[in-house]
Design a protein around this motif. Structure first.
Motif, mmCIF file in Angstrom:
data_model
loop_
_atom_site.group_PDB
_atom_site.id
_atom_site.type_symbol
_atom_site.label_atom_id
_atom_site.label_comp_id
_atom_site.label_asym_id
_atom_site.label_seq_id
_atom_site.Cartn_x
_atom_site.Cartn_y
_atom_site.Cartn_z
ATOM 1 N N LYS A 136 24.864 33.349 35.092
ATOM 2 C CA LYS A 136 26.284 33.180 34.788
ATOM 3 C C LYS A 136 26.937 34.514 34.437
ATOM 4 C CE LYS A 136 26.270 28.365 33.251
ATOM 5 N NZ LYS A 136 27.290 27.945 34.246
ATOM 6 N N LEU A 137 26.260 35.321 33.622
ATOM 7 C CA LEU A 137 26.806 36.620 33.266
ATOM 8 C C LEU A 137 26.807 37.565 34.466
ATOM 9 C CD1 LEU A 137 25.188 37.048 29.741
ATOM 10 C CD2 LEU A 137 27.553 36.487 30.274
ATOM 11 N N ARG A 138 25.873 37.368 35.387
ATOM 12 C CA ARG A 138 25.856 38.173 36.611
ATOM 13 C C ARG A 138 27.095 37.889 37.447
ATOM 14 N NH1 ARG A 138 23.830 37.469 41.838
ATOM 15 N NH2 ARG A 138 23.102 39.413 42.792
ATOM 16 N N GLU A 139 27.494 36.620 37.522
ATOM 17 C CA GLU A 139 28.731 36.278 38.222
ATOM 18 C C GLU A 139 29.936 36.908 37.546
ATOM 19 O OE1 GLU A 139 28.868 32.071 38.295
ATOM 20 O OE2 GLU A 139 27.142 31.824 39.643
ATOM 21 N N SER A 140 29.905 36.970 36.213
ATOM 22 C CA SER A 140 31.010 37.600 35.497
ATOM 23 C C SER A 140 31.064 39.095 35.775
ATOM 24 C CB SER A 140 30.855 37.347 33.991
ATOM 25 O OG SER A 140 31.897 37.948 33.274
ATOM 26 N N ALA A 141 29.899 39.758 35.841
ATOM 27 C CA ALA A 141 29.872 41.197 36.124
ATOM 28 C C ALA A 141 30.410 41.496 37.514
ATOM 29 C CB ALA A 141 28.450 41.724 35.974
ATOM 30 N N ALA A 142 30.188 40.601 38.467
ATOM 31 C CA ALA A 142 30.678 40.833 39.830
ATOM 32 C C ALA A 142 32.196 40.849 39.898
ATOM 33 C CB ALA A 142 30.117 39.761 40.765
#
Length: 338
Positions: A136-142
């Protein structure tokens, strides 16, 4: 004349809002992480098949390094959302958190160490929960702007992750040198050093992961979750989850001072080292989950508010608002407990 300047300003703002493709970090770092996880899985499988304790000891020593390298691999290429790369991440996670842990648990059960075996199996759902939050945080970083994404990949993930691994390698070398001096990885005189090194490395790995997770959201969201140094000194105005997290981190800091006294010390195995180290590890895990959960909630609330505002405000007001938010200085604030 004024209208002309206003059109130029809005045109320039629209130009800067276009996200240009950003060159992400090299595949070399992801491959190195995969090699670390593969080495850990091989050690665990060897222990499960041969029941030789040195494989289990070596696996525990490098487990924090493996965990941090896996976190870095997940964060390195946040814009890769294709199915092939996601399958690679899941395979990467499976070799690390499932195959390795299950093999270690099987070896522990075969050697009549049921308590260790169940504790190893208990880590699997924790890895799964952390991996879900990481995605989920990876999607936010993108979704970060190009400059923030570049700073996140280079400064936060690469520089901080590498610096943390240097300290963790030092702890591991201290334990390995103790075993080498005793000519045996099963010598009880080095268990205190190895346990202290393992727990200290885990604390450092989780703190670095916490720092990486805190940078996966836009800076405007980071400011909402941050607090000033004056608030830290007075302990006033903090949110409830920041107070809880602060107490947990304080417990870990005190336990770390105790564990540092055992680095490089030879002697009979002391069960207090394992008990206190486990207490600190549980505190760090709860602090990590609290921070990650609040990050996800704050990010979701921020996106909902941004979508609502973008619908209500005219285009020129949205541009001016985005420009003013990007110019805010943040030299006087720090992220909570990072």
């Amino acid at each position: 004349m004024m209208n002309g300047h206003q059109e130029d300003f809005e045109g320039g703002e629209q130009t800067t809002d276009v996200e240009e493709p950003i060159e992400e970090c090299s595949w070399v770092y992801v491959c190195v992480s995969f090699l670390f996880t593969s080495a850990y899985s091989v050690l665990c499988i060897c222990y499960g098949m041969t029941l030789v304790e040195k494989y289990f000891s070596m696996g525990n020593l490098i487990l924090p390094i493996v965990a941090l390298s896996f976190v870095m691999a997940v964060a390195f290429k946040p814009k890769r959302t294709d199915a092939s790369y996601k399958r690679f991440l899941y395979f990467h996670f499976f070799t690390f958190a499932v195959a390795g842990e299950v093999s270690s648990a099987v070896g522990s059960f075969r050697t009549d160490q049921s308590l260790i075996g169940w504790s190893v199996l208990f880590r699997v759902p924790l890895w799964c929960l952390a991996f879900r939050l990481g995605l989920k945080l990876r999607e936010s970083a993108a979704k970060l702007p190009p400059q923030e994404l570049s700073d996140f990949l280079c400064q936060t993930v690469l520089v901080r992750g590498t610096a943390a691994m240097g300290t963790m390698l030092f702890f591991s070398f201290e334990a390995i040198s103790c075993f080498i001096s005793q000519d045996s990885f099963s010598n009880g005189q080095c268990k205190n050093t190895s346990h202290a090194a393992m727990f200290l490395s885990f604390y450092l790995a989780l703190l670095t992961t916490l720092s990486i997770a805190s940078r996966t959201v836009p800076k405007s969201v980071q400011r909402e979750m941050a607090f000033g140094l004056s608030l830290i000194a007075s302990l006033e105005g903090l949110k409830w989850w920041q107070r809880i997290q602060g107490r947990l981190i304080t417990i870990v800091a005190i336990i770390s001072l105790y564990l540092l006294s055992f680095i490089g010390v030879e002697g009979n195995e002391n069960s207090v080292v394992w008990i206190t180290g486990s207490m600190g590890l549980l505190s760090m895990i709860f602090a990590f989950l609290i921070n990650a959960t609040m990050l996800v909630r704050t990010r979701n609330a921020y996106e909902q508010e941004r979508n609502t505002t973008s619908i209500e405000l005219p285009t020129n007001q949205r541009s001016a608002r985005g420009f003013s938010a990007g110019a805010v200085e943040e030299n006087s604030i720090v992220l909570a407990l990072v």
